[in-house]
Design a protein around this motif. Sequence first.
Motif, short mmCIF file in Angstrom:
data_model
loop_
_atom_site.label_atom_id
_atom_site.label_comp_id
_atom_site.label_asym_id
_atom_site.label_seq_id
_atom_site.Cartn_x
_atom_site.Cartn_y
_atom_site.Cartn_z
N ARG A 16 -16.79 27.63 47.49
CA ARG A 16 -17.79 26.90 46.72
C ARG A 16 -19.11 27.65 46.77
O ARG A 16 -19.40 28.36 47.74
CB ARG A 16 -17.98 25.49 47.30
CG ARG A 16 -16.72 24.63 47.28
CD ARG A 16 -16.37 24.19 45.86
NE ARG A 16 -15.19 23.33 45.82
CZ ARG A 16 -13.97 23.74 45.59
NH1 ARG A 16 -13.73 25.02 45.40
NH2 ARG A 16 -12.95 22.90 45.55
N PRO A 17 -19.95 27.50 45.73
CA PRO A 17 -21.27 28.15 45.77
C PRO A 17 -22.02 27.77 47.05
O PRO A 17 -22.07 26.60 47.43
CB PRO A 17 -21.97 27.59 44.53
CG PRO A 17 -20.84 27.31 43.58
CD PRO A 17 -19.73 26.79 44.44
N GLY A 18 -22.53 28.79 47.71
CA GLY A 18 -23.27 28.57 48.94
C GLY A 18 -22.45 28.66 50.21
O GLY A 18 -23.00 28.75 51.31
N ASP A 19 -21.11 28.63 50.07
CA ASP A 19 -20.25 28.80 51.26
C ASP A 19 -20.50 30.16 51.89
O ASP A 19 -20.70 31.16 51.19
CB ASP A 19 -18.77 28.71 50.87
CG ASP A 19 -18.28 27.29 50.68
OD1 ASP A 19 -19.04 26.35 50.94
OD2 ASP A 19 -17.11 27.14 50.26
N ALA A 20 -20.46 30.20 53.21
CA ALA A 20 -20.52 31.49 53.91
C ALA A 20 -19.10 32.05 54.02
O ALA A 20 -18.16 31.33 54.36
CB ALA A 20 -21.12 31.32 55.30
N VAL A 21 -18.95 33.33 53.72
CA VAL A 21 -17.65 33.97 53.81
C VAL A 21 -17.81 35.36 54.42
O VAL A 21 -18.70 36.11 54.04
CB VAL A 21 -16.95 34.04 52.43
CG1 VAL A 21 -17.80 34.76 51.40
CG2 VAL A 21 -15.59 34.73 52.53
N ILE A 22 -16.97 35.66 55.39
CA ILE A 22 -16.97 36.97 56.03
C ILE A 22 -15.83 37.79 55.45
O ILE A 22 -14.69 37.33 55.36
CB ILE A 22 -16.81 36.83 57.56
CG1 ILE A 22 -18.04 36.13 58.15
CG2 ILE A 22 -16.61 38.20 58.21
CD1 ILE A 22 -17.91 35.81 59.63
N GLU A 23 -16.15 39.01 55.03
CA GLU A 23 -15.14 39.95 54.55
C GLU A 23 -15.11 41.15 55.48
O GLU A 23 -16.16 41.74 55.76
CB GLU A 23 -15.43 40.41 53.13
CG GLU A 23 -14.36 41.36 52.60
CD GLU A 23 -14.74 42.11 51.33
OE1 GLU A 23 -13.87 42.81 50.78
OE2 GLU A 23 -15.91 42.00 50.90
N VAL A 24 -13.93 41.52 55.93
CA VAL A 24 -13.78 42.68 56.83
C VAL A 24 -13.18 43.84 56.05
O VAL A 24 -12.19 43.67 55.32
CB VAL A 24 -12.88 42.33 58.03
CG1 VAL A 24 -12.52 43.58 58.83
CG2 VAL A 24 -13.58 41.31 58.92
N GLY A 25 -13.77 45.01 56.19
CA GLY A 25 -13.25 46.21 55.54
C GLY A 25 -13.39 46.21 54.04
O GLY A 25 -12.40 46.42 53.32
N PRO A 26 -14.59 45.97 53.51
CA PRO A 26 -14.76 45.92 52.05
C PRO A 26 -14.53 47.25 51.35
O PRO A 26 -14.23 47.27 50.16
CB PRO A 26 -16.21 45.46 51.89
CG PRO A 26 -16.89 45.89 53.15
CD PRO A 26 -15.86 45.72 54.22
N GLY A 27 -14.69 48.37 52.08
CA GLY A 27 -14.50 49.68 51.46
C GLY A 27 -15.42 49.85 50.27
O GLY A 27 -16.64 49.62 50.38
N PRO A 28 -14.89 50.22 49.10
CA PRO A 28 -15.74 50.41 47.92
C PRO A 28 -16.17 49.10 47.25
O PRO A 28 -16.85 49.13 46.23
CB PRO A 28 -14.87 51.25 46.99
CG PRO A 28 -13.48 50.92 47.38
CD PRO A 28 -13.50 50.66 48.85
N GLY A 29 -15.75 47.95 47.78
CA GLY A 29 -16.30 46.69 47.31
C GLY A 29 -15.55 45.99 46.20
O GLY A 29 -16.12 45.12 45.53
N GLY A 30 -14.28 46.29 45.99
CA GLY A 30 -13.52 45.62 44.93
C GLY A 30 -13.44 44.12 45.13
O GLY A 30 -13.82 43.33 44.25
#
Length: 263
Positions: free
Chosen positions: A27-41
């Motif tokens: 949902r808009p405003g939710d915090a989300v952690i992404e590991v290993g984004p690399g080039p950001g796809g």
Amino acid sequence: MARKSFGQHFLLDLNITRKIARLADLRPGDAVIEVGPGPGGLTRALVETGARVIAVEKDQRFRPLLEELAAASAGALTLVIGDALKVDEAALAGGPAHVVSNLPYNVGTPLLIKWLTGPWTPRSLTLMFQKEVAARIAAQPGAEAYGRLAVIAQATSEARVVMDVPARAFTPPPKVESAVVRLTPRADRPSAQRLDALQTVTAAAFGQRRKMLRASLKTLAHEGGGGEALALAAGLDPQARAETVDVAGFLRLADAWLRTRDA
């Protein structure tokens, strides 16, 4: 260029990255952690949801590109250069957060165990794994893939495979197929002490898969009767093998072991 030592395979297909973002139910405003984004796809797809994204990247080569993405995100993307196995997720997110990642193959399972058993509990996990690992997470008793990972994952979460991803979707294409697993923490998640005990008894039971419980649990027994008594105290057949015991059975076994350990 992807580094083999980092287990990198980049997901750049917009249709797939957007589908993963939808499966994460952000949902808009939710915090989300992404590991290993690399080039950001996948990062771009997560930002599109309106979520507040914290991207943790170990490979310095992607820093300029990800910093450029962050600068263009109007505050929606924060970049953290570091090792995801060592970061403090609670401090990064400033509170509850989801985790959505195309995980580097070589650290996927250790990271999952960290999130399932550590002091910080994600709101949800939407994670890409090798298909074989995804099958191990969602496997049911009696299945060849059923083991310690399935027990820990399912004791702590509702776990299901929600999407298959072909090798051709990645750059470079891996030698194996992949799948996305969605895990949502259970309301009756075991306490920290019970979870520690679960890890101990599953390590013993699955460490010798071909053996009956009465033999594989022998090293955990703290009183007369050995592994057989421990299995019986949990309401289990001492002649059963670990791969036939369901999650509830392993939780009873963890409780039984705690009782004998603390007696």
